[in-house]
Design an enzyme around this catalytic site. Structure first.
Site, PDB file in Angstrom:
ATOM      1  N   ASN A  21      11.767 -24.314  22.342  1.00 57.49           N
ATOM      2  CA  ASN A  21      11.728 -23.129  21.481  1.00 57.49           C
ATOM      3  C   ASN A  21      11.450 -23.628  20.064  1.00 57.49           C
ATOM      4  O   ASN A  21      11.580 -24.832  19.796  1.00 57.49           O
ATOM      5  CB  ASN A  21      13.026 -22.307  21.606  1.00 57.49           C
ATOM      6  CG  ASN A  21      14.221 -23.027  21.022  1.00 57.49           C
ATOM      7  OD1 ASN A  21      14.195 -23.467  19.872  1.00 57.49           O
ATOM      8  ND2 ASN A  21      15.280 -23.176  21.804  1.00 57.49           N
ATOM      9  N   ASN A  70      23.514 -18.613  29.394  1.00 59.59           N
ATOM     10  CA  ASN A  70      22.337 -18.614  30.258  1.00 59.59           C
ATOM     11  C   ASN A  70      22.641 -18.940  31.713  1.00 59.59           C
ATOM     12  O   ASN A  70      21.716 -19.039  32.529  1.00 59.59           O
ATOM     13  CB  ASN A  70      21.296 -19.612  29.731  1.00 59.59           C
ATOM     14  CG  ASN A  70      20.769 -19.238  28.371  1.00 59.59           C
ATOM     15  OD1 ASN A  70      20.866 -20.000  27.421  1.00 59.59           O
ATOM     16  ND2 ASN A  70      20.234 -18.020  28.245  1.00 59.59           N
ATOM     17  N   ARG A  89      15.624 -27.215  32.064  1.00 57.31           N
ATOM     18  CA  ARG A  89      16.937 -26.584  32.238  1.00 57.31           C
ATOM     19  C   ARG A  89      17.240 -26.225  33.691  1.00 57.31           C
ATOM     20  O   ARG A  89      18.367 -25.795  33.989  1.00 57.31           O
ATOM     21  CB  ARG A  89      17.061 -25.327  31.340  1.00 57.31           C
ATOM     22  CG  ARG A  89      17.073 -25.650  29.840  1.00 57.31           C
ATOM     23  CD  ARG A  89      17.660 -24.504  29.006  1.00 57.31           C
ATOM     24  NE  ARG A  89      19.086 -24.287  29.260  1.00 57.31           N
ATOM     25  CZ  ARG A  89      19.820 -23.327  28.703  1.00 57.31           C
ATOM     26  NH1 ARG A  89      19.256 -22.493  27.846  1.00 57.31           N
ATOM     27  NH2 ARG A  89      21.102 -23.198  28.981  1.00 57.31           N
ATOM     28  N   ARG A 136      11.112 -15.683  27.978  1.00 59.14           N
ATOM     29  CA  ARG A 136      11.838 -16.447  28.996  1.00 59.14           C
ATOM     30  C   ARG A 136      11.907 -15.690  30.327  1.00 59.14           C
ATOM     31  O   ARG A 136      11.420 -16.172  31.337  1.00 59.14           O
ATOM     32  CB  ARG A 136      13.254 -16.778  28.506  1.00 59.14           C
ATOM     33  CG  ARG A 136      13.288 -17.752  27.331  1.00 59.14           C
ATOM     34  CD  ARG A 136      12.757 -19.119  27.729  1.00 59.14           C
ATOM     35  NE  ARG A 136      12.770 -20.066  26.641  1.00 59.14           N
ATOM     36  CZ  ARG A 136      13.818 -20.820  26.307  1.00 59.14           C
ATOM     37  NH1 ARG A 136      14.950 -20.713  26.964  1.00 59.14           N
ATOM     38  NH2 ARG A 136      13.730 -21.693  25.309  1.00 59.14           N
ATOM     39  N   HIS A 165      15.418 -15.198  23.154  1.00 62.65           N
ATOM     40  CA  HIS A 165      16.369 -14.563  24.087  1.00 62.65           C
ATOM     41  C   HIS A 165      16.864 -13.271  23.437  1.00 62.65           C
ATOM     42  O   HIS A 165      17.070 -13.222  22.218  1.00 62.65           O
ATOM     43  CB  HIS A 165      17.606 -15.452  24.320  1.00 62.65           C
ATOM     44  CG  HIS A 165      17.429 -16.532  25.344  1.00 62.65           C
ATOM     45  ND1 HIS A 165      17.972 -17.790  25.178  1.00 62.65           N
ATOM     46  CD2 HIS A 165      16.819 -16.528  26.561  1.00 62.65           C
ATOM     47  CE1 HIS A 165      17.684 -18.526  26.253  1.00 62.65           C
ATOM     48  NE2 HIS A 165      16.990 -17.792  27.094  1.00 62.65           N
ATOM     49  N   ASP A 167      19.777 -12.151  23.300  1.00 64.15           N
ATOM     50  CA  ASP A 167      21.051 -12.309  22.574  1.00 64.15           C
ATOM     51  C   ASP A 167      20.888 -12.967  21.206  1.00 64.15           C
ATOM     52  O   ASP A 167      21.864 -13.181  20.507  1.00 64.15           O
ATOM     53  CB  ASP A 167      22.096 -13.036  23.429  1.00 64.15           C
ATOM     54  CG  ASP A 167      21.805 -14.514  23.642  1.00 64.15           C
ATOM     55  OD1 ASP A 167      20.762 -15.012  23.151  1.00 64.15           O
ATOM     56  OD2 ASP A 167      22.625 -15.185  24.312  1.00 64.15           O
ATOM     57  N   ALA A 253      19.194 -26.372  18.265  1.00 68.16           N
ATOM     58  CA  ALA A 253      18.653 -26.181  19.630  1.00 68.16           C
ATOM     59  C   ALA A 253      18.253 -24.733  19.864  1.00 68.16           C
ATOM     60  O   ALA A 253      17.819 -24.365  20.958  1.00 68.16           O
ATOM     61  CB  ALA A 253      19.682 -26.596  20.666  1.00 68.16           C
ATOM     62  N   CYS A 259      25.520 -17.794  22.533  1.00 66.46           N
ATOM     63  CA  CYS A 259      24.862 -18.663  23.524  1.00 66.46           C
ATOM     64  C   CYS A 259      25.823 -19.673  24.124  1.00 66.46           C
ATOM     65  O   CYS A 259      25.613 -20.133  25.249  1.00 66.46           O
ATOM     66  CB  CYS A 259      23.733 -19.459  22.877  1.00 66.46           C
ATOM     67  SG  CYS A 259      22.499 -18.524  22.018  1.00 66.46           S
TER      68      CYS A 259
END
Ligand code: ARG
Length: 277
Positions: A21, A70, A89, A136, A165, A167, A253, A259
């Site tokens: 990202n 996530n 991930r 995503r 995202h 959120d 990050a 998150c």
């Protein structure tokens, strides 16, 4: 009322090891000690607000496992497991599945070709699941989630790569109340949010980039990163208590307070949570 219950993962193996990202740059590494301190402070703030924290074991080679939002979408005793867009991930998935199963959830999966990033992209506000797609998660995945859980889903497109995202740009606070960053949505998304949610508290760009919307809600307490004073003023005016705790090591990050957490007993704003208790 049951005690708020949150899953976190200690940052033992956290770091900036790849770039998936626009926040992440391997040339801007994180400081392990500072990250640990910030994570402990967040944990303490959530406990002070009344939450019980359960821990997922950290694992080497999975630096983003700390971002437990996530892991899955929680709905009652069901955990809809994430399937990450980035291969970096995907190794988190079996660890999340095992932990959730061991902790009493029925883990369900979407078809292999569908990406879905859990509570990072799917958030209940009242009886509606608002779901961010494109960067995503797949819009189709959100529809399948809605069908399998039997809930109404409103997919909104995410248009700003810094808010990849949902959120990071939207946070339900109660049945009819949410924080949002208007700059992360298109005209249709804005119209949808405005028509479904009675009180939308806007966040300005500068505070949105401090992850103001990436808030953890415990009861009437809202916890965010530092650097969001205007939002905090607005929240207090609407009757919320606010807590700020520095999370800059995680911003490197592309993550912040929300998150780093997965609410296991249902988000405060989820109507099903109250119906169940
Ligand atoms: N580096 C992680 C990623 O890009 C950060 C995840 C942040 N999580 C969130 N729920 N917004 O996937």
């Amino acid at each position: 009322m049951t005690q708020p219950w949150i899953m976190m993962c200690p940052p033992d193996f956290y770091g900036i090891e790849y770039e998936i990202n626009p926040w992440m740059s391997r040339s801007r590494s994180s400081d392990a000690h500072a990250a640990r301190r910030q994570w402990e402070n967040l944990r303490a703030a959530l406990e002070a607000a009344g939450a019980r924290i359960s821990l997922l074991d950290p694992a080497p080679g999975l630096p983003d496992l700390v971002f437990t939002a996530n892991a899955a979408l929680i709905y009652k005793q069901t955990a809809v497991l994430s399937h990450f867009r980035h291969v970096e991930r995907q190794g988190e998935e079996p660890l999340d599945a095992a932990w959730l199963t061991a902790n009493g959830f029925e883990v369900t999966r979407l078809p292999e070709d569908i990406f879905f990033e859990g509570a990072g992209d799917a958030l209940f506000c009242g009886d509606t699941l608002f779901a961010g797609y494109r960067i995503r998660s797949h819009a189709r995945g959100h529809q399948l989630v809605g069908e399998s859980l039997g809930v109404r889903v409103i997919p909104v497109e995410l248009t700003d790569d810094y808010h990849y995202h949902l959120d990071t740009c939207f946070c339900p606070l109660a049945d009819d109340t949410a924080i949002y960053y208007p700059g992360a949505f298109d005209a249709y998304g804005l119209q949808v949010l405005q028509s479904y949610i009675r009180l939308l508290i806007p966040v300005e760009r500068e505070e949105a980039r401090r992850f103001a919307c990436n808030a953890v809600v415990v009861g009437r307490t809202v916890v965010t990163n530092t650097g969001c004073p205007k939002l905090h003023d607005d929240l207090r005016r609407h009757g919320f208590a606010t807590v700020e705790t520095e999370l800059d090591e995680f911003v490197k990050a592309g993550g912040s307070a929300k998150c780093l957490t997965l609410r296991l007993d249902g988000e405060e704003a989820a109507a099903w949570k109250r119906a169940a208790s």
